[in-house]
Structure formats: structure tokens, C-alpha cells
Design a protein around this motif. Structure first.
Motif, PDB file in Angstrom:
ATOM      1  N   LEU A 192     -32.235   0.440  -8.611  1.00 38.56           N
ATOM      2  CA  LEU A 192     -33.964   0.304  -8.584  1.00 38.56           C
ATOM      3  C   LEU A 192     -34.066  -1.163  -8.109  1.00 38.56           C
ATOM      4  O   LEU A 192     -35.250  -1.060  -7.329  1.00 38.56           O
ATOM      5  N   TYR A 203     -37.884  -1.549  -6.914  1.00 34.90           N
ATOM      6  CA  TYR A 203     -38.767  -1.149  -7.909  1.00 34.90           C
ATOM      7  C   TYR A 203     -38.629  -1.842  -9.407  1.00 34.90           C
ATOM      8  O   TYR A 203     -38.500  -1.273 -10.361  1.00 34.90           O
ATOM      9  N   ARG A 221     -40.740  -3.961 -11.074  1.00 37.62           N
ATOM     10  CA  ARG A 221     -41.858  -3.919 -11.972  1.00 37.62           C
ATOM     11  C   ARG A 221     -41.834  -2.679 -12.681  1.00 37.62           C
ATOM     12  O   ARG A 221     -41.963  -2.696 -13.988  1.00 37.62           O
ATOM     13  N   SER A 222     -41.743  -1.384 -11.948  1.00 33.93           N
ATOM     14  CA  SER A 222     -41.852  -0.221 -12.636  1.00 33.93           C
ATOM     15  C   SER A 222     -40.670  -0.157 -13.751  1.00 33.93           C
ATOM     16  O   SER A 222     -40.840   0.625 -14.712  1.00 33.93           O
ATOM     17  N   THR A 223     -39.629  -0.594 -13.285  1.00 34.25           N
ATOM     18  CA  THR A 223     -38.194  -0.494 -14.219  1.00 34.25           C
ATOM     19  C   THR A 223     -38.561  -1.089 -15.372  1.00 34.25           C
ATOM     20  O   THR A 223     -38.050  -0.533 -16.524  1.00 34.25           O
ATOM     21  N   ILE A 225     -41.408  -1.855 -17.004  1.00 27.98           N
ATOM     22  CA  ILE A 225     -42.443  -1.236 -17.757  1.00 27.98           C
ATOM     23  C   ILE A 225     -41.672  -0.090 -18.456  1.00 27.98           C
ATOM     24  O   ILE A 225     -42.141  -0.029 -19.656  1.00 27.98           O
ATOM     25  N   VAL A 226     -41.229   0.769 -17.944  1.00 30.15           N
ATOM     26  CA  VAL A 226     -40.494   1.867 -18.490  1.00 30.15           C
ATOM     27  C   VAL A 226     -39.754   1.443 -19.408  1.00 30.15           C
ATOM     28  O   VAL A 226     -39.547   1.948 -20.608  1.00 30.15           O
ATOM     29  N   THR A 261     -39.499  -1.199 -21.230  1.00 36.73           N
ATOM     30  CA  THR A 261     -40.389  -1.722 -22.393  1.00 36.73           C
ATOM     31  C   THR A 261     -41.007  -0.588 -23.419  1.00 36.73           C
ATOM     32  O   THR A 261     -40.905  -0.690 -24.423  1.00 36.73           O
ATOM     33  N   CYS A 282     -42.879  -9.176 -19.170  1.00 31.12           N
ATOM     34  CA  CYS A 282     -43.090  -8.464 -18.154  1.00 31.12           C
ATOM     35  C   CYS A 282     -44.147  -9.083 -17.450  1.00 31.12           C
ATOM     36  O   CYS A 282     -44.200  -8.904 -16.109  1.00 31.12           O
TER      37      CYS A 282
END
Length: 430
Positions: A99, A104, A106-108, A110-111, A113, A217
């Protein structure tokens, strides 16, 4: 590995084994900048992410001691909770690395966290004597969440650093040492020296973790997307001799490496060490590893990653054997300090070494992720095997020998990987 060939020695003198800059980088991929405000912000953010994930994992010895002495389950069954958490923390590097390479990041994180903190709050609602609740929340949930954070926090440093990449990654992973100091002290004080109980002790650590990860993050900033290149196939990875020898060597080391992290506090208490001092053994171990996770990385920039990693790994095995002579408080403290330094150095050098074995900057995430995924199986089964060897009578000799032999075997395989890597670079120079 003192029997290096003349060509290996000559190659090292030319600097071919010194840093990840010795890898062949595609002309289509611009080298990352060296430093800058965003780079240092990313280091701080990565440090915080590793503090809250790997650092918390380093405090599992507190839970191992608590669950074992309260009779929640056998030492071996309880260690499966910690080893499963550790497995996912490392093994999730494979999907997280993929990822990351796809853009990806930032998305990784955040999920990761959200899942990690949610699972920690679920742990606070679990009953300490309900094994399945502890396993699902602490082992599986926290493990997967932390794995989605740890690997990207390390790999994103490669977007900002090239020549100083080993030092940058070493600084980031030193966050696990700081977390391994703060969390054991916090948890031991709340669990054993207050009347708030198990639930609120864990919740207090969860609120701290939430704040740390939100800041992490925000601070971590990925670089511009890399040009799309062909991802190396599984066949390419497993037929790359220096790479696969190093990966299997790390797998062997992981079988024995975390034995003191899980069992040193219990070992000290059962050998008559004052409980107050025993509660600080993990903090001492992780405090010493701060230096192990930074100074050897600086040395690696001078003499080479492999030339630093091999003796560090062998030294870790020697210190596990030294547990046979630890019978009092002084010996426990000395062992904790030395083992923290050597094991911390081993862990901090893994990321830069995997990056150095990459053929292109755009495949660093996959190379690191695959290496971590394979090594995670050693972390998964190593400490439960230790617990089985200890049994109900706590026969420490069997577990010590097992952990030391696997670590020495890993050092030998990594040394073999170094020799093949040197030969490859020699042929490229010629």
C-alpha cells in the motif's frame, strides 16, 4: 566472518558495502533529498508512531508476568497473545509495504491508528481471566493495527533520506525504546501501586496512545509519488541469494530474540530479585536500547551495514547464554543494559539492510515488507516455544539454549548473505 576474501576486503575499502546508496537505483527515479523541515517532521512523527506501537509491544512482559502469576493460563498460552501481536506488527509489513508503494500512506496509517486504539480500549473491557478476550483484543486487534502503522512509519523515511537513511531509521525505531521505558513503568505503577484496577490502567495507556498517534499522523509527510515500476515478483525475491539468506537469517534470530523481552521480569522475580527492581527491568532494557538503535547505525555508515549487523547478532546470542550466570539484582541489571543495546541495534539495522538490498528505490516497501513478513513467523512461535520449554517447573536452561542457538544460526546465515552481496558488488565493479 573474519574469513572474508581479498576481493571482499577491497570492495569494502571502496565503500561498496557501506550504505544503501550502494544499491543500483533506476535513472528514472530521482534520489530523495537529504533532510529539510518535512524530513525532520517525518522523523518525529515516525518516532511517535513507533513509540506507541513497538514501544507498547516491548511492555508485554508486564502483561506476561501479570497473567501468569494470576493464573489466567500457562506461560506458553499467555505468550501466544504477545507473540501474535508481535507477528501481526511485523507481518503486516507486507500488505502495508505494498500500500505504501502504491501511494496510500496516509490512508494506511489512519486506518491503523483507529483499529489499534479501538482494540486497546476493548482490552480494557476484557476480563484478565478470559483468555479469548485478551487474545482477540491484544493479540489480533492491536497486532493488525500496529502493523499498519509500523512499516509505513519506517519506510516513509526513505522519501526524505538517502545517504543518512540508516541513521534516520535508527532514530525512528529508537521510539520503541522510549515506549518500552514509559509504558512498563506506567502499567506497573497503575496495576500494582494503585487501586484503579486492570480496566482503567489499560484505558489510561490507551488515551496516551491516542494522543501520540494523532500527532504522529499529522507530522509524517510522504514524498512525491515514485514513477510506476514493475514490482519484483515472489520468484525474484526468493532467488535473490543475498536477500533471501539475510531474510531467513533474520527469521532464525526472531525465534530467540524476544525471550528476554517477554520473560526477564518473570525470570528476575522467580530468582529472588526484589519485585520493585524487577518491575523496572524492562524499562532498563529498553532504556539501553535507545543507544543500540542509534549508535550502531552511525557506525554502519562508516564500516557497512552487514559488517555491523553480523557481530551485533552474534553478540545478542552470547548475552542470551549469559542468562545462565544471572542470579541476583546486579546481574539482572547488567544483562538488561547489555541485551537492550545489542537487541536494539539488531532491530534498528533490519530496515536499512533490507533497503540496501533493493535494486530500485521504488521497491523498498515491498522488499522491507516481505522481509518483515517472513521474519514475523519467528516472532510468532519463538516465545510460545520458550514457554513450552519452561513448563510448569520453569526449567530456564532449555529456553535459554533454544533462544541462543537460533540467534547464532541467524547470525551465520546473515554472514553468508553478506558474502554473496560482496561478490555481487565486486562483479558489478569489475
Amino acid at each position: 566472518m573474519s574469513s572474508s576474501t581479498d576481493s571482499d576486503i577491497a570492495l569494502e575499502q571502496k565503500g561498496a558495502l557501506k550504505t544503501p546508496t550502494s544499491t543500483t537505483v533506476s535513472e528514472s527515479v530521482d534520489p530523495p533529498p537529504e533532510g529539510g523541515a518535512k524530513a525532520w517532521m517525518t522523523i518525529v512523527g515516525g518516532w511517535l508512531a513507533v513509540f506507541a506501537t513497538f514501544g507498547y509491544m516491548n511492555a508485554f512482559g508486564v502483561y506476561q508476568d501479570l497473567y501468569t502469576r494470576e493464573g489466567a493460563a500457562s506461560a506458553s498460552r499467555i505468550s501466544w497473545i504477545g507473540s501474535t501481536q508481535l507477528f501481526f506488527l511485523i507481518a503486516m509489513g507486507l500488505p502495508a509495504g505494498k500500500l505504501f508503494d502504491m501511494g496510500y500512506f496516509r490512508s494506511t496509517v489512519i486506518v491503523g491508528t483507529v483499529l489499534y486504539v479501538f482494540s486497546m480500549f476493548m482490552l480494557s473491557l476484557a476480563h484478565p481471566d478470559k483468555y479469548y478476550q485478551l487474545f482477540l483484543s491484544q493479540g489480533v486487534g492491536m497486532g493488525i493495527g500496529s502493523g499498519l502503522l509500523y512499516m509505513p512509519a519506517m519506510a516513509v523515511q526513505s522519501h526524505h533520506w538517502q545517504k543518512r537513511r540508516p541513521l534516520a531509521m535508527g532514530i525512528v525505531i529508537s521510539g520503541s525504546s522510549a515506549g518500552g521505558i514509559a509504558y512498563p513503568i506506567m502499567l506497573n505503577q497503575l496495576l500494582h501501586h494503585s487501586d484503579i484496577g486492570f480496566g482503567w490502567s489499560v484505558r489510561a495507556s490507551a488515551f496516551l496512545t491516542l494522543g501520540v498517534l494523532v500527532l504522529a499522523c499529522i507530522l509524517m509527510i510522504p514524498g512525491p509519488p515514485k514513477p510506476k515500476t514493475q514490482v519484483p515478483s515472489l520468484k525474484t525475491l526468493v532467488t535473490d541469494t543475498p536477500y533471501i539468506l539475510t531474510v531467513v537469517g533474520v527469521l532464525c534470530c526472531m525465534l530467540g530474540l524476544f525471550f528476554p523481552y517477554f520473560y526477564l521480569q518473570l525470570y528476575a522475580i522467580l530468582h529472588g530479585v526484589n519485585s520493585t527492581l524487577a518491575f523496572y527491568t524492562l524499562a532498563i532494557l529498553n532504556g539501553a536500547s535507545v543507544f543500540g538503535r542509534t549508535l550502531p547505525n552511525m557506525l554502519a555508515e562508516k564500516i557497512g551495514l552487514f559488517n555491523t549487523l553480523v557481530p551485533i547478532t552474534a553478540g545478542t546470542g552470547v548475552l542470551i547464554i549469559a542468562m545462565f550466570g544471572v542470579k541476583d539484582a546486579a546481574g539482572t541489571v547488567v544483562l538488561a543494559v547489555l541485551y537492550g543495546f545489542f537487541s536494539g541495534a539488531f532491530l534498528s539495522l533490519l530496515g536499512p539492510t533490507a533497503a540496501a538490498l533493493s535494486n530500485d528505490a521504488s521497491e523498498i516497501g515491498v522488499r522491507m515488507g516481505f522481509a518483515f513478513f517472513v521474519a514475523a513467523f519467528g516472532a510468532l512461535v519463538g516465545t510460545p516455544v520458550d514457554g513450552r520449554l519452561l513448563g510448569s517447573t520453569f526449567d530456564w536452561s532449555k529456553a535459554i539454549v533454544f533462544s541462543a542457538v537460533t540467534t547464532f544460526g541467524g547470525a551465520a546465515l546473515i554472514g553468508a548473505g553478506r558474502m554473496f552481496f560482496a561478490k555481487r558488488k565486486a562483479s558489478q565493479v569489475v
